[in-house]
Enzyme design. Structure first.
Site, PDB file in Angstrom:
ATOM      1  N   LEU A 430       0.850  -1.200   0.000  1.00 26.73           N
ATOM      2  CA  LEU A 430       0.000   0.000   0.000  1.00 26.73           C
ATOM      3  C   LEU A 430       0.883   1.247   0.000  1.00 26.73           C
ATOM      4  O   LEU A 430       1.174   1.827   1.053  1.00 26.73           O
ATOM      5  CB  LEU A 430      -0.935  -0.022   1.215  1.00 26.73           C
ATOM      6  CG  LEU A 430      -2.203   0.825   1.103  1.00 26.73           C
ATOM      7  CD1 LEU A 430      -3.194   0.453   2.182  1.00 26.73           C
ATOM      8  CD2 LEU A 430      -1.938   2.314   1.123  1.00 26.73           C
ATOM      9  N   GLU A 432       1.479   4.358  -2.914  1.00 28.58           N
ATOM     10  CA  GLU A 432       1.236   4.811  -4.282  1.00 28.58           C
ATOM     11  C   GLU A 432       2.512   5.298  -4.950  1.00 28.58           C
ATOM     12  O   GLU A 432       2.691   5.125  -6.160  1.00 28.58           O
ATOM     13  CB  GLU A 432       0.155   5.897  -4.307  1.00 28.58           C
ATOM     14  CG  GLU A 432      -1.264   5.360  -4.106  1.00 28.58           C
ATOM     15  CD  GLU A 432      -1.566   4.922  -2.680  1.00 28.58           C
ATOM     16  OE1 GLU A 432      -0.790   5.272  -1.760  1.00 28.58           O
ATOM     17  OE2 GLU A 432      -2.585   4.241  -2.466  1.00 28.58           O
ATOM     18  N   PHE A 455      -8.293   5.031  -5.787  1.00 30.46           N
ATOM     19  CA  PHE A 455      -9.205   6.177  -5.913  1.00 30.46           C
ATOM     20  C   PHE A 455      -8.378   7.412  -6.266  1.00 30.46           C
ATOM     21  O   PHE A 455      -7.244   7.537  -5.796  1.00 30.46           O
ATOM     22  CB  PHE A 455      -9.959   6.444  -4.593  1.00 30.46           C
ATOM     23  CG  PHE A 455     -10.974   5.379  -4.260  1.00 30.46           C
ATOM     24  CD1 PHE A 455     -12.271   5.465  -4.748  1.00 30.46           C
ATOM     25  CD2 PHE A 455     -10.623   4.288  -3.477  1.00 30.46           C
ATOM     26  CE1 PHE A 455     -13.205   4.481  -4.440  1.00 30.46           C
ATOM     27  CE2 PHE A 455     -11.550   3.305  -3.173  1.00 30.46           C
ATOM     28  CZ  PHE A 455     -12.845   3.402  -3.654  1.00 30.46           C
ATOM     29  N   PRO A 461      -0.010  10.676  -3.023  1.00 28.84           N
ATOM     30  CA  PRO A 461       1.332  10.281  -2.550  1.00 28.84           C
ATOM     31  C   PRO A 461       2.297   9.975  -3.706  1.00 28.84           C
ATOM     32  O   PRO A 461       3.504   9.896  -3.490  1.00 28.84           O
ATOM     33  CB  PRO A 461       1.048   9.017  -1.730  1.00 28.84           C
ATOM     34  CG  PRO A 461      -0.381   9.119  -1.328  1.00 28.84           C
ATOM     35  CD  PRO A 461      -1.063   9.832  -2.462  1.00 28.84           C
ATOM     36  N   HIS A 500     -12.782   9.912  -1.732  1.00 28.05           N
ATOM     37  CA  HIS A 500     -13.076   8.936  -2.789  1.00 28.05           C
ATOM     38  C   HIS A 500     -13.752   9.529  -4.010  1.00 28.05           C
ATOM     39  O   HIS A 500     -13.988   8.834  -4.975  1.00 28.05           O
ATOM     40  CB  HIS A 500     -13.966   7.815  -2.218  1.00 28.05           C
ATOM     41  CG  HIS A 500     -13.306   7.076  -1.112  1.00 28.05           C
ATOM     42  ND1 HIS A 500     -13.364   7.481   0.202  1.00 28.05           N
ATOM     43  CD2 HIS A 500     -12.517   5.984  -1.133  1.00 28.05           C
ATOM     44  CE1 HIS A 500     -12.660   6.655   0.952  1.00 28.05           C
ATOM     45  NE2 HIS A 500     -12.134   5.742   0.163  1.00 28.05           N
TER      46      HIS A 500
END
Ligand SMILES: Cc1ncc(C[n+]2csc(CCOP(=O)(O)OP(=O)(O)O)c2C)c(N)n1
Length: 694
Positions: A430, A432, A455, A461, A500
């Site tokens: 996890l 990005e 999303f 990031p 989101h």
């Protein structure tokens, strides 16, 4: 483990010294020193070099490491202090000096800051394009490491056997997100990646105690599972030789990552401008006592090289640098108009990166849809396109959070891992920055990565990697490019919220080098996605959450070879009284709002490039323009369209150019609040009436 490494070091002292070409190392260190001196004493004062970073102190170990990158599929990525490594890979001195002076040719034709390098190196290990951002070098290098495994295991290319990816960073870079992202990737995936930390105990003026507790990264990483650690003194030739040799051999043989952590002094200021006033005098004195150059000389003399030969090597280096300086200064500056070239692929192939450089040829395609079968939703259409390209192109690979067994949180990749295996469709950690940076490295290694960001908001990031990826072709003057398709779902769905539901597509428009697709329906999604997967530029492929299963967006399959070129808007309704310009989830709302009005409704389909001609042609005829988008109003892409219409069609207008957009607020959660904020059919209709009646 750090202690272990030190214990090993003592044991190693009796081991035979690994074989290094010490005379070549001495020559290249002398070249590096002569270049630093030349810049500091002449080129900077004469304002011919604007940024200068001395490598004094770091130079010897870098040259030694560079001499070990002998495998044709190795790659390395460094940072602004990495010139000695580049010299050892074979970068011509003239190019290195000319790049520092921003002259034509060289790494970037005067575009990129001269102290960061790129080197396609057709004859050996390339230096991947470095970034001005500290820590940005790590995740692309992890991508190259993972691509080595992909080439070997998935594509069956034995030429990648034993290849490694090597990243260089200072001690302060160990605090960056990129360092930790790549460390996680390399250890969890057991990748052939060598982390070389050049520890001079300072990040500009900030002591290393701020970067890692106790100022010792290898000690702190001692319990990191899967990481071999080699730590020691990077100024002692024999010790550095053993550690470099063992670290490189370990990664080649084990195929897993290692940390090579060498202490080196930074003998000059951080850059030329830096006086080091923050360093206590005794620290500076102690650093000079650790200068590797006299130690290197002693080492060579110990190996039987005499003083005269040492002097000859030094003189040879100096004259090579002087000769290169004259040639570099004789180079001109490239023509300012040319600075517009190479933002995108323009027909002239880059040297490295992307499947096109590896001989990929897109299969035949057609630009008109050939509808077949029942209407399918956008999720099915995207999945089927991915499935098809995975089947026909072994360089395509998909990765992201939850896209494996789960099939993605939006179900787009459902069943694809089962069909193509974990090598080609896989979950990631996890992070990005790790996802996109890794995609950059894989693209550079000739693959066609299709990373998914779960999303829209969570692309943030990865902002640095997205920006660096987009600018790569331009800043390397078309030497490198990293084409990929970055899939990003976003926008409102049943409800909203600040994380989101945003679209913020305009942010991508501000990253030069990215094509941006914003399809509103299944047919366009297929054509644009396929264009991206077969293309030679990075593509942002925006998947609107509200449209993924929307009934309006369902269309028949447009054919197995349907490719929709970017920059072609579609007129979804035709009329004479007003032009509506829109995209994504706002297209059906505009159609509905204009249903009993004589209106052109233009679905832009892509924002980079956007179809100015289609909009201008329509507005000149209807004399009214309304732009509708879901993104925020201020600085939204609608402002750009409005400015172009005002600039180029002012005299044709019968009413002000208007916009209906989200207000400048985050997306609200409660559907009542959300529906009030997102442009509704009623709001759009009211604005149409106002403009038509103006
Ligand atoms: C992301 C980012 N933040 C800040 C900077 C400004 N900056 C450039 S170099 C540097 C210090 C880096 O030190 P280190 O990684 O230890 O390498 P060294 O210069 O000591 O070789 C800083 C803060 C930058 N270039 N990038």
């Amino acid at each position: 483990m750090a202690e272990q490494a030190f214990a090993d070091r003592a044991a190693d002292a009796d081991a035979p010294e690994p074989d290094f070409d010490w005379k070549r190392i001495a020559y290249l260190v002398q070249v590096s020193r002569a270049m630093d001196k030349l810049e500091e004493e002449r080129l900077v004062p004469e304002r011919k070099v604007l940024y200068q970073f001395s490598a004094r102190g770091h130079d010897m170990a870098q040259v030694m490491l560079g001499s070990r990158l002998t495998h044709r599929r190795d790659a390395t990525c460094g940072y602004y202090r990495s010139r000695p490594l580049l010299l050892s890979l074979g970068v011509p001195i003239e190019d290195a000096l000319a790049s520092g002076m921003g002259r034509e040719g060289g790494y970037s034709d005067g575009r990129d800051i001269g102290v960061v390098f790129n080197y396609p190196n057709s004859g050996g290990a390339p230096a991947l394009p470095m970034s001005g951002g500290v820590g940005a070098q790590y995740t692309p290098t992890a991508g190259w490491a993972q691509a080595i495994r992909y080439h070997r295991n998935v594509l069956g290319d034995r030429a990648y056997e034993g290849a490694i990816a090597v990243v260089l960073g200072g001690d302060a870079s160990c605090a960056t997100g990129g360092f930790w992202a790549s460390l996680t990737i390399a250890t969890t995936q057991k990748l052939p990646m060598l982390f070389y930390v050049e520890d001079n105990q300072y990040g500009i003026s900030v002591p290393c105690t701020y970067q890692t507790p106790g100022a010792d990264i290898s000690k702190n990483l001692a319990s990191f599972t899967g990481l071999a650690i080699f730590a020691g003194d990077g100024t002692e030739p024999a010790e550095a030789a053993r550690l470099i040799d063992r670290a490189v051999a370990h990664v080649r043989a084990e195929g897993g990552p290692a940390l090579l952590h060498l202490r080196v002094p930074r003998l000059q200021g951080h850059s030329f401008q830096d006086t080091q006033a923050y360093k206590p005098e005794e620290v500076v004195r102690e650093e000079w006592l650790r200068d590797p150059l006299p130690k290197l000389k002693a080492h060579l003399l110990g190996l039987g090289v005499d003083e005269a030969e040492w002097d000859r090597i030094e003189a040879e280096a100096q004259s090579a640098v002087e000769e290169a300086r004259a040639a570099a200064e004789a180079r001109g500056v490239s023509r300012p108009e040319n600075v517009l070239d190479h933002v995108f692929y323009e027909g002239e192939m880059q040297q490295l990166g992307g499947q096109w450089t590896k001989g990929y040829r897109a299969p035949p395609s057609h630009e008109e849809p050939k509808p077949e079968g029942q209407r399918i939703n956008m999720v099915t259409a995207i999945r089927r396109t991915l499935d098809q390209e995975l089947a026909i192109n072994p360089r395509v690979l998909l990765f992201g959070e939850d896209i494996g067994p789960k099939g993605g949180v939006h179900a787009v990749t459902l069943g694809l891992q089962e069909k193509y295996g974990e090598g080609r469709v896989f979950d990631t950690s996890l992070n990005e920055e790790g996802i996109i940076g890794r995609a950059v490295g894989m693209a550079l290694a000739g693959l066609m990565p299709v990373p998914e960001i779960q999303f829209r908001k969570y692309a943030e990031p990865a902002t640095e990697q997205i920006n660096d990826c987009g600018t790569m072709r331009w800043r390397t003057a078309n030497r490198f490019a990293a084409p990929m398709v970055l899939r990003i779902p976003g926008g409102f769905f049943k409800c909203g919220d600040p994380w989101h539901s945003q679209t913020n597509e305009v942010q991508f428009v501000h990253n030069p080098g990215w094509l941006v697709a914003v399809p509103s329906n299944a047919e366009d999604a297929v054509g644009l996605l396929r264009a991206g997967l077969r293309g030679n530029d990075p593509v942002i492929f925006f998947e609107h959450r509200a449209m993924l299963d929307d009934s309006w967006a369902r269309r028949p399959w447009p054919g197995d070879a349907y490719v929709l070129p970017f920059g072609r808007a579609k007129k979804t309704r035709s009329g004479d009284d007003i032009t509506l310009v829109t995209w994504g989830a706002m297209v059906p709302r505009c159609e509905e709002a204009a249903k009993d009005v004589s209106a052109d409704v233009i679905d832009l389909r892509t924002l980079v490039p956007w179809d100015r001609e289609a909009v201008l042609e329509s507005v000149r005829r209807t004399r009214r323009c309304l732009i509708v988008h879901e993104d925020l109003r201020t600085g939204g892409f609608g402002a750009e369209i409005a400015a172009v219409v005002a600039d180029e069609a002012f005299l044709d207008l019968d009413a002000p150019v208007a916009r209906v957009t989200m207000p400048d607020i985050p997306s609200p959660h409660n559907p009542v609040l959300l529906n009030w904020a997102v442009p509704s059919v009623e709001r759009i209709r009211a604005k149409i009436d106002e403009l038509v009646g103006f």
